[in-house]
Motif scaffolding. Structure first.
Motif, mmCIF file in Angstrom:
data_model
loop_
_atom_site.group_PDB
_atom_site.id
_atom_site.type_symbol
_atom_site.label_atom_id
_atom_site.label_comp_id
_atom_site.label_asym_id
_atom_site.label_seq_id
_atom_site.Cartn_x
_atom_site.Cartn_y
_atom_site.Cartn_z
ATOM 1 N N PHE A 1 -44.739 64.041 -112.164
ATOM 2 C CA PHE A 1 -43.987 65.257 -112.428
ATOM 3 C C PHE A 1 -44.210 65.657 -113.881
ATOM 4 O O PHE A 1 -43.990 64.847 -114.782
ATOM 5 N N TYR A 2 -44.634 66.887 -114.102
ATOM 6 C CA TYR A 2 -44.850 67.409 -115.455
ATOM 7 C C TYR A 2 -43.616 68.210 -115.859
ATOM 8 O O TYR A 2 -43.300 69.226 -115.231
ATOM 9 N N VAL A 3 -42.928 67.750 -116.893
ATOM 10 C CA VAL A 3 -41.645 68.345 -117.253
ATOM 11 C C VAL A 3 -41.586 68.634 -118.750
ATOM 12 O O VAL A 3 -42.549 68.392 -119.482
ATOM 13 N N HIS A 4 -40.438 69.146 -119.176
ATOM 14 C CA HIS A 4 -40.244 69.545 -120.571
ATOM 15 C C HIS A 4 -39.121 68.707 -121.176
ATOM 16 O O HIS A 4 -37.999 68.702 -120.662
ATOM 17 N N GLN A 5 -39.428 68.010 -122.247
ATOM 18 C CA GLN A 5 -38.433 67.149 -122.875
ATOM 19 C C GLN A 5 -37.213 67.936 -123.332
ATOM 20 O O GLN A 5 -36.081 67.456 -123.252
#
Length: 342
Positions: A40-44
């Motif tokens: 999963f590519y997410v945003h901190q």
């Protein structure tokens, strides 16, 4: 020559996905690797804003690995929730590894590893981003350069186990339990026919009264002996008491409503007192059969009519027949007025 290595990436949380609460143009800066090896590519920034413990302290204990950007397939379904299977185009891509690399290495992106499976973590991230859970989940695959649609779109309906695991995991990542008006509770209620006691227990565990009220009627078809100790503990004393009061209250009400036999009438040459006592005995026998059912407090009206209706055929007296029908009608009306929810 070895074939391409398959990697699996979320079709919602992929590198170039457009997600809510993220400024336009800001790419993902974190990979989450689930227990079943889905990425999963997410945003901190989103996770840190929503979490009260730095996402279970994982954001401060990162592992670094080369950036993984699998081929992005055409998404005709507007990036709705789901997990996609992708394979590299004729090469073996670099997979995330727990072997740390310097954060200043070119094209590096931090990766964290979680124990939850992708089906659970998908819901967690949807809640973190404030996204709807019940969108259609497209599953795409590419082999070499040919994309292929693997399964038809449908409403994304997580199972009770997935929802339960999600709700249990949220506190670990410092994420709030969804408000009573959140969509996930509506999604949970769609599973009420599958396991009403479990749905009631999950609602009670988080004091979501709407879920408990709406699921309580469905629990009537399930004996309370099926209630597990774990579910009873999760409910807590208040909701467990309300559930027991509903079941036992209806049982006592049912006994009270059906107990009285049809009224007698003045003796006639065609119908003596002995004949009328036979009618009352037949009523008592039918009543006993109903009370011996596994869940008499959930007896449907059709069963009441089926049990008592044939008594009319046991007598030729028109007055007795009339009294029997009047009594059945009174029972049906009284039983229909008994409360069916907590």
């Amino acid at each position: 020559m070895a074939g391409p290595t398959e990697i699996r990436v979320s079709t919602t949380f992929f590198p170039s996905a457009l997600l809510p609460n993220v400024p336009d143009g800001r790419r993902s800066d974190l990979i989450i690797h689930t227990g079943d090896t889905v990425f999963f590519y997410v945003h901190q920034s989103v996770l840190q804003a929503r979490s009260n413990n730095n996402f279970g302290t994982l954001l401060s204990t990162r592992y670094y690995s080369p950036s993984i950007i699998p081929p992005v397939l055409p998404n005709a379904h507007n990036q709705q929730p789901g997990i996609g299977d992708y394979v590299g185009e004729g090469r073996t891509p670099n997979l995330p590894s727990p072997v740390g690399l310097p954060p200043d290495q070119p094209n590096s992106i931090p990766t964290i590893f979680v124990g939850e499976e992708s089906e659970v973590f998908n819901i967690i991230l949807h809640l973190a981003y404030g996204m709807y859970v019940a969108g259609p989940p497209p599953i795409w695959s590419s082999s070499s350069k040919i994309p292929c649609f693997l399964r038809p779109c449908g409403r994304y309906g997580p199972s009770i186990d997935v929802i339960a695991s999600t709700l249990g995991a949220l506190p670990r990542y410092g994420l709030p339990i969804p408000d009573p008006g959140d969509e996930i509770w509506t999604v949970l209620l769609k599973q009420v026919e599958v396991d009403p006691l479990r749905v009631y227990s999950l609602g009670a565990a988080h004091a979501v009264d709407m879920v408990c009220v709406q699921s309580s009627e469905h629990t009537l078809r399930t004996p309370l002996s099926y209630l597990t100790e774990a579910d009873a503990m999760n409910m807590g004393g208040i909701y467990l008491r309300r559930l027991f009061f509903l079941h036992f209250g209806r049982l006592e009400a049912f006994k009270r409503i059906v107990a009285s036999p049809p009224e007698t009438h003045a003796e006639t040459p065609a119908c003596s007192e002995v004949t009328q006592r036979a009618v009352q005995k037949a009523w008592s026998a039918a009543l006993a059969d109903l009370l011996l059912a596994e869940i008499p407090h959930a007896t449907p009206v059709s069963s009441i009519v089926s049990a008592f209706g044939p008594i009319s055929n046991s007598t030729r007296c028109s007055d007795c027949k009339e009294k029997i029908q009047e009594r059945i009608a009174a029972v049906v009306q009284g039983w229909g007025n008994v409360k069916r929810i907590i």
